[in-house]
Design a protein around this motif. Structure first.
Motif, PDB file in Angstrom:
ATOM      1  N   LEU A  17      43.188  52.146  52.458  1.00 17.59           N
ATOM      2  CA  LEU A  17      44.196  52.731  51.579  1.00 17.59           C
ATOM      3  C   LEU A  17      43.776  52.565  50.119  1.00 17.59           C
ATOM      4  O   LEU A  17      43.337  51.494  49.715  1.00 17.59           O
ATOM      5  N   LEU A  18      43.930  53.637  49.338  1.00 18.37           N
ATOM      6  CA  LEU A  18      43.693  53.574  47.899  1.00 18.37           C
ATOM      7  C   LEU A  18      45.035  53.721  47.202  1.00 18.37           C
ATOM      8  O   LEU A  18      45.740  54.712  47.402  1.00 18.37           O
ATOM      9  N   SER A  19      45.389  52.718  46.406  1.00 16.05           N
ATOM     10  CA  SER A  19      46.607  52.791  45.594  1.00 16.05           C
ATOM     11  C   SER A  19      46.197  53.252  44.198  1.00 16.05           C
ATOM     12  O   SER A  19      45.278  52.700  43.605  1.00 16.05           O
ATOM     13  N   VAL A  20      46.896  54.276  43.714  1.00 16.50           N
ATOM     14  CA  VAL A  20      46.612  54.818  42.390  1.00 16.50           C
ATOM     15  C   VAL A  20      47.897  54.792  41.568  1.00 16.50           C
ATOM     16  O   VAL A  20      48.934  55.277  42.022  1.00 16.50           O
ATOM     17  N   THR A  21      47.813  54.227  40.374  1.00 17.13           N
ATOM     18  CA  THR A  21      48.934  54.216  39.441  1.00 17.13           C
ATOM     19  C   THR A  21      48.527  55.059  38.241  1.00 17.13           C
ATOM     20  O   THR A  21      47.431  54.900  37.704  1.00 17.13           O
ATOM     21  N   PHE A  22      49.427  55.971  37.836  1.00 18.05           N
ATOM     22  CA  PHE A  22      49.159  56.848  36.695  1.00 18.05           C
ATOM     23  C   PHE A  22      49.978  56.409  35.490  1.00 18.05           C
ATOM     24  O   PHE A  22      50.997  55.716  35.623  1.00 18.05           O
ATOM     25  N   ASP A  23      49.541  56.848  34.313  1.00 19.12           N
ATOM     26  CA  ASP A  23      50.189  56.429  33.068  1.00 19.12           C
ATOM     27  C   ASP A  23      51.602  56.976  32.890  1.00 19.12           C
ATOM     28  O   ASP A  23      52.335  56.520  32.021  1.00 19.12           O
ATOM     29  N   ALA A  26      53.866  57.215  37.902  1.00 19.17           N
ATOM     30  CA  ALA A  26      53.742  57.625  39.304  1.00 19.17           C
ATOM     31  C   ALA A  26      52.745  56.713  40.020  1.00 19.17           C
ATOM     32  O   ALA A  26      51.714  56.344  39.446  1.00 19.17           O
ATOM     33  N   GLN A  27      53.085  56.360  41.241  1.00 21.62           N
ATOM     34  CA  GLN A  27      52.216  55.526  42.064  1.00 21.62           C
ATOM     35  C   GLN A  27      52.082  56.187  43.437  1.00 21.62           C
ATOM     36  O   GLN A  27      53.068  56.651  44.008  1.00 21.62           O
ATOM     37  N   LYS A  90      42.643  64.508  38.535  1.00 18.59           N
ATOM     38  CA  LYS A  90      43.556  65.588  38.909  1.00 18.59           C
ATOM     39  C   LYS A  90      43.641  65.738  40.434  1.00 18.59           C
ATOM     40  O   LYS A  90      44.721  65.948  40.993  1.00 18.59           O
ATOM     41  N   TYR A  91      42.493  65.604  41.119  1.00 12.45           N
ATOM     42  CA  TYR A  91      42.500  65.732  42.575  1.00 12.45           C
ATOM     43  C   TYR A  91      43.191  64.529  43.232  1.00 12.45           C
ATOM     44  O   TYR A  91      43.928  64.689  44.213  1.00 12.45           O
ATOM     45  N   LEU A  92      42.998  63.330  42.683  1.00  8.83           N
ATOM     46  CA  LEU A  92      43.717  62.168  43.207  1.00  8.83           C
ATOM     47  C   LEU A  92      45.222  62.344  43.049  1.00  8.83           C
ATOM     48  O   LEU A  92      45.998  61.992  43.945  1.00  8.83           O
ATOM     49  N   LEU A  93      45.623  62.908  41.921  1.00 14.69           N
ATOM     50  CA  LEU A  93      47.045  63.193  41.703  1.00 14.69           C
ATOM     51  C   LEU A  93      47.547  64.196  42.748  1.00 14.69           C
ATOM     52  O   LEU A  93      48.615  64.017  43.339  1.00 14.69           O
ATOM     53  N   GLU A  94      46.755  65.234  43.008  1.00 13.57           N
ATOM     54  CA  GLU A  94      47.131  66.230  44.021  1.00 13.57           C
ATOM     55  C   GLU A  94      47.239  65.588  45.404  1.00 13.57           C
ATOM     56  O   GLU A  94      48.197  65.847  46.145  1.00 13.57           O
ATOM     57  N   ARG A  97      50.479  63.505  45.441  1.00 14.20           N
ATOM     58  CA  ARG A  97      51.707  64.321  45.474  1.00 14.20           C
ATOM     59  C   ARG A  97      51.839  65.144  46.749  1.00 14.20           C
ATOM     60  O   ARG A  97      52.915  65.262  47.315  1.00 14.20           O
ATOM     61  N   ASP A  98      50.731  65.763  47.166  1.00 18.07           N
ATOM     62  CA  ASP A  98      50.771  66.746  48.249  1.00 18.07           C
ATOM     63  C   ASP A  98      50.027  66.316  49.502  1.00 18.07           C
ATOM     64  O   ASP A  98      49.812  67.122  50.405  1.00 18.07           O
ATOM     65  N   GLY A  99      49.597  65.062  49.549  1.00 17.87           N
ATOM     66  CA  GLY A  99      48.775  64.593  50.658  1.00 17.87           C
ATOM     67  C   GLY A  99      49.391  64.795  52.024  1.00 17.87           C
ATOM     68  O   GLY A  99      48.693  65.183  52.965  1.00 17.87           O
TER      69      GLY A  99
END
Length: 122
Positions: A17-23, A26-27, A90-94, A97-99
């Motif tokens: 699992l990859l956890s990504v936190t954005f500025d 959003a997580q 941008k792709y990680l955000l996609e 959001r849409d995974g």
């Protein structure tokens, strides 16, 4: 307005699992399997329309390593040897959001082609 920028990327202890936190706050938790089968690499996406490959057998794939690609992306190395996907912010955000929707479409492709998420037994 600019796209959200990641402030933290963290791989889980089991590497699945990859956890990504954005500025923007959003997580997202993105499974390694989703990243592998939807990799932005030419190996998966092809070089043009109609060349996309449906990758089976990756249910247990794990993230081996991540390497920065400039200041816009990360190259993910998976334990099956795949290492050519450059995941932009941008792709990680996609994927975050849409995974679920993208993965459901992938599962439908597998079913249509008679393929499975399960790895081949040796």
């Amino acid at each position: 307005m600019s796209d959200p920028w990641p402030t933290e990327l963290k791989v889980s202890q089991d590497r699945h699992l990859l956890s990504v936190t954005f500025d923007d706050g959003a997580q997202y938790k993105i499974p390694a399997e989703v990243m592998r089968v939807l990799s932005p690499s030419a190996e998966v996406q092809g070089h043009g329309p109609g060349q996309k490959v449906t990758v089976p057998g990756k249910r247990n794939v794990a993230i081996r390593n991540m390497v920065a690609a400039g200041n816009y992306a990360v190259r993910v190395v998976f334990d099956d040897g795949h290492d050519s996907g450059i995941f932009t912010w941008k792709y990680l955000l996609e994927l975050g959001r849409d995974g679920d929707k993208l993965f459901a479409a992938y599962e439908a492709e597998l079913a249509e082609k008679g393929l499975s998420r399960e790895p081949r037994r040796r």
